[in-house]
Design a protein around this motif. Structure first.
Motif, PDB file in Angstrom:
ATOM      1  N   GLU A 223       6.659  -2.738   3.486  1.00 35.26           N
ATOM      2  CA  GLU A 223       5.592  -2.015   3.798  1.00 35.26           C
ATOM      3  C   GLU A 223       4.455  -1.821   2.808  1.00 35.26           C
ATOM      4  O   GLU A 223       4.614  -1.698   1.842  1.00 35.26           O
ATOM      5  N   VAL A 224       3.260  -1.786   3.309  1.00 34.12           N
ATOM      6  CA  VAL A 224       2.171  -1.912   2.571  1.00 34.12           C
ATOM      7  C   VAL A 224       1.152  -0.736   3.365  1.00 34.12           C
ATOM      8  O   VAL A 224       0.879  -1.030   4.237  1.00 34.12           O
ATOM      9  N   CYS A 225       0.909   0.415   2.369  1.00 33.83           N
ATOM     10  CA  CYS A 225       0.352   1.574   3.075  1.00 33.83           C
ATOM     11  C   CYS A 225      -1.183   1.622   2.363  1.00 33.83           C
ATOM     12  O   CYS A 225      -1.255   1.627   1.096  1.00 33.83           O
ATOM     13  N   HIS A 226      -2.494   1.310   2.852  1.00 35.33           N
ATOM     14  CA  HIS A 226      -3.669   1.301   2.237  1.00 35.33           C
ATOM     15  C   HIS A 226      -4.241   2.590   2.275  1.00 35.33           C
ATOM     16  O   HIS A 226      -4.457   3.385   3.390  1.00 35.33           O
ATOM     17  N   HIS A 227      -4.667   3.408   0.994  1.00 36.05           N
ATOM     18  CA  HIS A 227      -5.502   4.325   1.046  1.00 36.05           C
ATOM     19  C   HIS A 227      -6.749   4.250   0.619  1.00 36.05           C
ATOM     20  O   HIS A 227      -7.138   2.948   0.381  1.00 36.05           O
ATOM     21  N   ASN A 228      -7.529   5.372   0.415  1.00 41.52           N
ATOM     22  CA  ASN A 228      -8.788   4.956  -0.089  1.00 41.52           C
ATOM     23  C   ASN A 228      -9.120   4.434  -1.306  1.00 41.52           C
ATOM     24  O   ASN A 228      -9.960   3.447  -1.490  1.00 41.52           O
ATOM     25  N   THR A 234       6.036  -0.514  -0.511  1.00 43.28           N
ATOM     26  CA  THR A 234       7.485  -0.195  -0.601  1.00 43.28           C
ATOM     27  C   THR A 234       8.254  -1.409  -0.376  1.00 43.28           C
ATOM     28  O   THR A 234       8.294  -2.028   0.333  1.00 43.28           O
ATOM     29  N   GLU A 235       9.598  -1.266  -1.285  1.00 43.24           N
ATOM     30  CA  GLU A 235      10.442  -2.501  -0.966  1.00 43.24           C
ATOM     31  C   GLU A 235      11.769  -1.952  -0.274  1.00 43.24           C
ATOM     32  O   GLU A 235      11.555  -0.879   0.297  1.00 43.24           O
ATOM     33  N   THR A 236      12.613  -3.082   0.286  1.00 42.56           N
ATOM     34  CA  THR A 236      13.682  -2.852   1.095  1.00 42.56           C
ATOM     35  C   THR A 236      14.612  -1.696   0.531  1.00 42.56           C
ATOM     36  O   THR A 236      15.118  -1.001   1.504  1.00 42.56           O
ATOM     37  N   ASN A 237      14.634  -1.508  -0.800  1.00 44.00           N
ATOM     38  CA  ASN A 237      15.694  -0.375  -1.340  1.00 44.00           C
ATOM     39  C   ASN A 237      14.890   0.767  -1.299  1.00 44.00           C
ATOM     40  O   ASN A 237      15.636   1.627  -2.071  1.00 44.00           O
ATOM     41  N   GLY A 238      13.757   0.780  -1.114  1.00 44.11           N
ATOM     42  CA  GLY A 238      12.873   2.401  -1.026  1.00 44.11           C
ATOM     43  C   GLY A 238      11.959   2.297  -2.220  1.00 44.11           C
ATOM     44  O   GLY A 238      11.375   3.563  -2.280  1.00 44.11           O
TER      45      GLY A 238
END
Length: 468
Positions: A223-228, A234-238
């Motif tokens: 997962e890649v979450c884009h902020h300002n 985020t990796e598979t292990n959290g």
């Protein structure tokens, strides 16, 4: 929080890290690699250094200059004696010579026409998507052997089946890859214009020069979450990593597996690439070169499945097999059986065998050369020069590094950095109408038009006899 987070420790990601560190040593960089080894498709190890050897041509200036700067030894490929035969399925049959001539003329025609299909200058229409490369090959070539070879070559270059890529899309890819003749030299029939180098040596130099960079292996990103003002990964292990800039230095078909929020805009969206294909590189060594007994050079090609092999050393062969997922365990038996059919039953008992499987890079997408806020795209599939080749990986890595510096340290970027990205030895010359017309004549349309002319002539003679 890191300044730059690079996802993928392949040639593109390593080049980006090296360029950024060279320009701005104060920036903090971290690399996340999903595998246990770095290098991506040039990864090597002590047991398979022969598989890590890679080829390039001198006109691939980005990878050539990088190897020169790193003082990595390059040597010219030594072609096998012309007195020896090659064992290709294309060479079998009474009409083999005509089939090879047909294939040569067809590739020359595609190279000429590709100059008219520069990416971004031709609008892909819905009817264009329906006319696939498979249709074009069948409409332009007469012999089954040459058709099979060309379909295998399309899959080798693009990473997708000839049925799944349109003629226009393939022409765009050929334009950005250089040309088909150069790709033939690199992948199938190396000549003395091709240089070889050890990827083990190249990766060793990278590790030495990237010592301040943190490289975390076996770290698959989901997962890649884009902020300002930052990006959260985020990796598979959290595990969660934050950075001011993220470089996605992985092929497009791997970006599909990452959940990106907010959703990517349509102009950056990666198209659905269809079924994934795989390439298994192999090394087979024998106590003696059994193929030379029959007067063969060791150059081998089989159409079903597509297998390419070349003599590597005096008693060994290297090459690759293209296949679908799940065939990795069958490759050895399929390969040795095919070699035995061509060179003798001794080929079923090698003294050394090693193979390594990679997911094949797909080039169906258009290169994303502009960052999306703080996410930067990189990999050989995102290159604009020699896409799919080593040069494409280095060029896109340099471009990603410059984009990251423009966000973080714009004052450090000079005009030479921008000129370096576009530097190329390729000179595109638009073909004349006469050259295009000459190249379009092949065995297929000659046979069709000759048959039509013969039938028309016979009908006219028959008509003449009736009326007289």
């Amino acid at each position: 929080m890191f300044d730059v987070l690079i996802i993928g420790a392949g040639l593109s990601g390593l080049t980006s890290a090296y360029k950024i560190l060279k320009k701005e040593p104060s920036l903090t960089i971290k690399i996340l690699e999903a595998n246990n080894t770095i290098g991506g498709q040039i990864a090597t190890s002590k047991s398979n250094e022969e598989l890590g050897g890679r080829k390039l041509t001198a006109d691939q200036t980005h990878i050539y200059n990088l190897l020169t700067e790193f003082e990595v030894h390059m040597k010219r490929h030594l072609p096998i004696s012309k007195n020896l035969k090659r064992s290709w399925s294309l060479d079998i049959g009474n009409f083999a010579f005509i089939a090879k001539l047909e294939l040569q003329r067809y590739m020359n025609h595609l190279d000429l026409r590709s100059q008219l299909f520069r990416p971004g200058t031709y609008e892909l229409k819905s009817e264009d998507r329906k006319y696939t490369m498979c249709h074009h090959i069948n409409d332009s070539m007469l012999f089954q052997n040459s058709r099979k070879f060309m379909k295998s070559f399309v899959r080798l270059v693009t990473g997708v089946d000839a049925n799944d890529i349109s003629f226009v899309e393939f022409m765009n890819i050929v334009h950005s890859c250089g040309n088909l003749k150069s790709l033939m030299k690199l992948y199938i029939e190396p000549s003395n214009s091709v240089f070889e180098f050890s990827s083990e040596q190249l990766l060793g130099v990278f590790l030495a020069r990237l010592e301040p960079v943190s490289i975390k292996r076996q770290s698959k990103v989901v997962e890649v979450c884009h902020h300002n003002d930052y990006v959260e990964v985020t990796e598979t292990n959290g595990s969660i990593h934050c950075a001011r800039v993220v470089i996605l230095a992985i092929p497009c078909n791997q970006i599909e597996d990452i959940f990106i929020t907010p959703p990517i805009p349509l102009e950056y969206e990666i198209p659905y690439l269809g079924d994934k294909y795989y390439i298994t590189s192999f090394l087979v060594e024998y106590d003696e070169p059994h193929w030379r007994r029959g007067g063969f050079s060791g150059s081998f090609y089989s159409a079903d499945p597509p297998i390419f092999a070349q003599q590597h050393k005096q008693t060994s062969l290297v090459g690759y097999v293209m296949h679908e997922h799940g065939f990795e365990l069958l490759i050895r038996s399929i390969l040795l059986k095919s070699l035995a059919e061509s060179f003798g039953k001794e080929m079923t008992e090698p003294v050394k065998y090693h193979q390594q499987t990679f997911e094949q890079i797909s080039l169906m997408n258009l290169p994303c050369t502009t960052p999306w806020n703080r996410i930067i795209w990189s990999s050989t599939s995102m290159a604009t020069l020699y896409r799919g080749c080593l040069n494409g990986a280095v060029q896109s890595g340099l471009r990603a590094a410059v984009h990251a510096l423009l966000i973080l340290r714009p004052q450090s970027v000079i005009w030479q950095d921008l000129a370096e990205i576009q530097k190329a030895s390729v000179v595109y010359r638009y073909p004349s109408h006469w050259d295009l017309m000459k190249s379009s004549w092949n065995v297929y349309n000659t046979a069709v038009y000759s048959t039509i002319a013969l039938v028309a002539f016979c009908m006219l003679r028959y008509r003449h006899k009736i009326f007289n």
